[in-house]
Design a protein around this motif. Structure first.
Motif, PDB file in Angstrom:
ATOM      1  N   PRO A 160     -83.744 114.817  10.825  1.00  0.00           N
ATOM      2  CA  PRO A 160     -83.275 113.541  11.374  1.00  0.00           C
ATOM      3  C   PRO A 160     -82.838 113.697  12.821  1.00  0.00           C
ATOM      4  N   GLU A 161     -83.171 112.694  13.630  1.00  0.00           N
ATOM      5  CA  GLU A 161     -82.783 112.725  15.040  1.00  0.00           C
ATOM      6  C   GLU A 161     -81.398 112.122  15.245  1.00  0.00           C
ATOM      7  N   PHE A 162     -80.973 111.327  14.296  1.00  0.00           N
ATOM      8  CA  PHE A 162     -79.678 110.663  14.406  1.00  0.00           C
ATOM      9  C   PHE A 162     -78.622 111.594  13.814  1.00  0.00           C
ATOM     10  N   GLN A 163     -77.847 112.250  14.661  1.00  0.00           N
ATOM     11  CA  GLN A 163     -76.908 113.246  14.164  1.00  0.00           C
ATOM     12  C   GLN A 163     -75.465 112.960  14.554  1.00  0.00           C
ATOM     13  N   GLN A 164     -75.129 111.711  14.827  1.00  0.00           N
ATOM     14  CA  GLN A 164     -73.765 111.406  15.235  1.00  0.00           C
ATOM     15  C   GLN A 164     -72.824 111.274  14.048  1.00  0.00           C
ATOM     16  N   PHE A 165     -73.335 110.866  12.903  1.00  0.00           N
ATOM     17  CA  PHE A 165     -72.499 110.703  11.728  1.00  0.00           C
ATOM     18  C   PHE A 165     -73.134 111.473  10.578  1.00  0.00           C
ATOM     19  N   ALA A 166     -72.394 112.419  10.043  1.00  0.00           N
ATOM     20  CA  ALA A 166     -72.920 113.296   8.999  1.00  0.00           C
ATOM     21  C   ALA A 166     -73.406 112.507   7.788  1.00  0.00           C
ATOM     22  N   GLY A 167     -72.695 111.459   7.410  1.00  0.00           N
ATOM     23  CA  GLY A 167     -73.087 110.664   6.248  1.00  0.00           C
ATOM     24  C   GLY A 167     -74.422 109.981   6.436  1.00  0.00           C
ATOM     25  N   ILE A 168     -74.626 109.411   7.608  1.00  0.00           N
ATOM     26  CA  ILE A 168     -75.900 108.749   7.902  1.00  0.00           C
ATOM     27  C   ILE A 168     -77.025 109.767   7.961  1.00  0.00           C
ATOM     28  N   GLU A 169     -76.755 110.903   8.576  1.00  0.00           N
ATOM     29  CA  GLU A 169     -77.764 111.969   8.656  1.00  0.00           C
ATOM     30  C   GLU A 169     -78.172 112.430   7.259  1.00  0.00           C
ATOM     31  N   ALA A 170     -77.201 112.592   6.371  1.00  0.00           N
ATOM     32  CA  ALA A 170     -77.490 113.030   5.005  1.00  0.00           C
ATOM     33  C   ALA A 170     -78.355 112.008   4.264  1.00  0.00           C
ATOM     34  N   VAL A 171     -78.064 110.728   4.441  1.00  0.00           N
ATOM     35  CA  VAL A 171     -78.852 109.678   3.800  1.00  0.00           C
ATOM     36  C   VAL A 171     -80.278 109.681   4.353  1.00  0.00           C
ATOM     37  N   MET A 172     -80.405 109.801   5.658  1.00  0.00           N
ATOM     38  CA  MET A 172     -81.735 109.831   6.279  1.00  0.00           C
ATOM     39  C   MET A 172     -82.531 111.043   5.783  1.00  0.00           C
ATOM     40  N   ARG A 173     -81.876 112.175   5.685  1.00  0.00           N
ATOM     41  CA  ARG A 173     -82.527 113.400   5.217  1.00  0.00           C
ATOM     42  C   ARG A 173     -82.992 113.225   3.765  1.00  0.00           C
ATOM     43  N   GLU A 174     -82.110 112.685   2.925  1.00  0.00           N
ATOM     44  CA  GLU A 174     -82.450 112.476   1.521  1.00  0.00           C
ATOM     45  C   GLU A 174     -83.625 111.505   1.367  1.00  0.00           C
ATOM     46  N   GLU A 175     -83.611 110.417   2.138  1.00  0.00           N
ATOM     47  CA  GLU A 175     -84.710 109.452   2.076  1.00  0.00           C
ATOM     48  C   GLU A 175     -86.027 110.075   2.522  1.00  0.00           C
ATOM     49  N   ALA A 176     -86.005 110.888   3.559  1.00  0.00           N
ATOM     50  CA  ALA A 176     -87.223 111.547   4.045  1.00  0.00           C
ATOM     51  C   ALA A 176     -87.768 112.515   2.999  1.00  0.00           C
ATOM     52  N   HIS A 177     -86.881 113.248   2.354  1.00  0.00           N
ATOM     53  CA  HIS A 177     -87.320 114.190   1.320  1.00  0.00           C
ATOM     54  C   HIS A 177     -87.888 113.456   0.106  1.00  0.00           C
ATOM     55  N   GLU A 178     -87.264 112.361  -0.278  1.00  0.00           N
ATOM     56  CA  GLU A 178     -87.763 111.589  -1.418  1.00  0.00           C
ATOM     57  C   GLU A 178     -89.135 110.986  -1.100  1.00  0.00           C
ATOM     58  N   GLU A 179     -89.305 110.479   0.094  1.00  0.00           N
ATOM     59  CA  GLU A 179     -90.603 109.938   0.498  1.00  0.00           C
ATOM     60  C   GLU A 179     -91.669 111.032   0.482  1.00  0.00           C
ATOM     61  N   ALA A 180     -91.325 112.209   0.976  1.00  0.00           N
ATOM     62  CA  ALA A 180     -92.259 113.337   0.963  1.00  0.00           C
ATOM     63  C   ALA A 180     -92.628 113.713  -0.467  1.00  0.00           C
ATOM     64  N   GLN A 181     -91.647 113.729  -1.362  1.00  0.00           N
ATOM     65  CA  GLN A 181     -91.909 114.041  -2.774  1.00  0.00           C
ATOM     66  C   GLN A 181     -92.848 113.006  -3.395  1.00  0.00           C
ATOM     67  N   GLN A 182     -92.653 111.733  -3.064  1.00  0.00           N
ATOM     68  CA  GLN A 182     -93.530 110.687  -3.593  1.00  0.00           C
ATOM     69  C   GLN A 182     -94.964 110.881  -3.126  1.00  0.00           C
ATOM     70  N   VAL A 183     -95.137 111.192  -1.842  1.00  0.00           N
ATOM     71  CA  VAL A 183     -96.477 111.448  -1.307  1.00  0.00           C
ATOM     72  C   VAL A 183     -97.100 112.644  -2.022  1.00  0.00           C
ATOM     73  N   LEU A 184     -96.339 113.718  -2.163  1.00  0.00           N
ATOM     74  CA  LEU A 184     -96.851 114.919  -2.827  1.00  0.00           C
ATOM     75  C   LEU A 184     -97.223 114.653  -4.276  1.00  0.00           C
ATOM     76  N   ARG A 185     -96.384 113.932  -4.996  1.00  0.00           N
ATOM     77  CA  ARG A 185     -96.689 113.635  -6.403  1.00  0.00           C
ATOM     78  C   ARG A 185     -97.974 112.818  -6.530  1.00  0.00           C
ATOM     79  N   ALA A 186     -98.151 111.840  -5.652  1.00  0.00           N
ATOM     80  CA  ALA A 186     -99.368 111.019  -5.696  1.00  0.00           C
ATOM     81  C   ALA A 186    -100.604 111.864  -5.401  1.00  0.00           C
ATOM     82  N   LEU A 187    -100.500 112.717  -4.393  1.00  0.00           N
ATOM     83  CA  LEU A 187    -101.636 113.586  -4.060  1.00  0.00           C
ATOM     84  C   LEU A 187    -101.917 114.588  -5.174  1.00  0.00           C
TER      85      LEU A 187
END
Length: 159
Positions: free
Chosen positions: A48-75
């Motif tokens: 994540p490029e947004f690193q001013q608030f740890a909570g927001i960064e964690a949510v962004m990181r989790e969402e990116a990982h979940e999206e990646a997992q969805q792409v991988l599962r479909a493939l």
């Protein structure tokens, strides 16, 4: 001594949201099926490029990982339907080239890196350019580049 799934050689495919990754995946799956090998599908998530608030960064990181997992599962579902191969799914965070090199160093069963080349006017893509150029002399494994303009029948013939 019989080979176990952990001992089999593996084709590493870097996947993302580009059409050329489908060509690379199909080629790797066909080669793996013919040679009794495995396939690893790797999705590298940008930090994540947004690193001013740890909570927001964690949510962004989790969402990116979940999206990646969805792409991988479909493939992986598509790969299984085509070839009966159960792909190993890996999500890493960081810059793609260093993460690929790190994974190759960690998993000695990876014997080939398979990348799909874009066929647009902006060139084959940054990974293909990096691995065919800067990293070519030091790569510990062979690199297979699957041209983006090939159709599925052409890929099946050459795999």
């Amino acid at each position: 001594m019989a080979d176990t799934a952990a001992d089999r050689r593996k084709f590493l495919v870097v996947v993302d949201d580009t059409p050329e990754c489908h060509n690379a995946m199909r080629y790797a799956a066909r080669r793996a099926a013919k040679t009794g090998s495995g396939v690893i599908l790797l999705f590298v998530v940008a930090p994540p490029e947004f690193q001013q608030f740890a909570g927001i960064e964690a949510v962004m990181r989790e969402e990116a990982h979940e999206e990646a997992q969805q792409v991988l599962r479909a493939l992986a579902t598509r790969l299984k339907a085509d070839t009966q191969i159960d792909a190993e799914l890996i999500v890493r965070e960081g810059k793609p080239a260093p993460e690929i090199l790190r994974l190759v160093a960690e998993d000695t069963a990876i014997h080939v890196l398979v990348l799909g080349a874009g066929n647009g006017s902006d060139g084959p893509g940054p990974l293909v350019s990096s691995f065919a150029g800067q990293f070519a002399a030091t790569m510990p494994i062979p690199l297979t580049i699957v041209p983006g303009h090939l159709d599925m029948a052409q890929i099946d013939r050459i795999a």
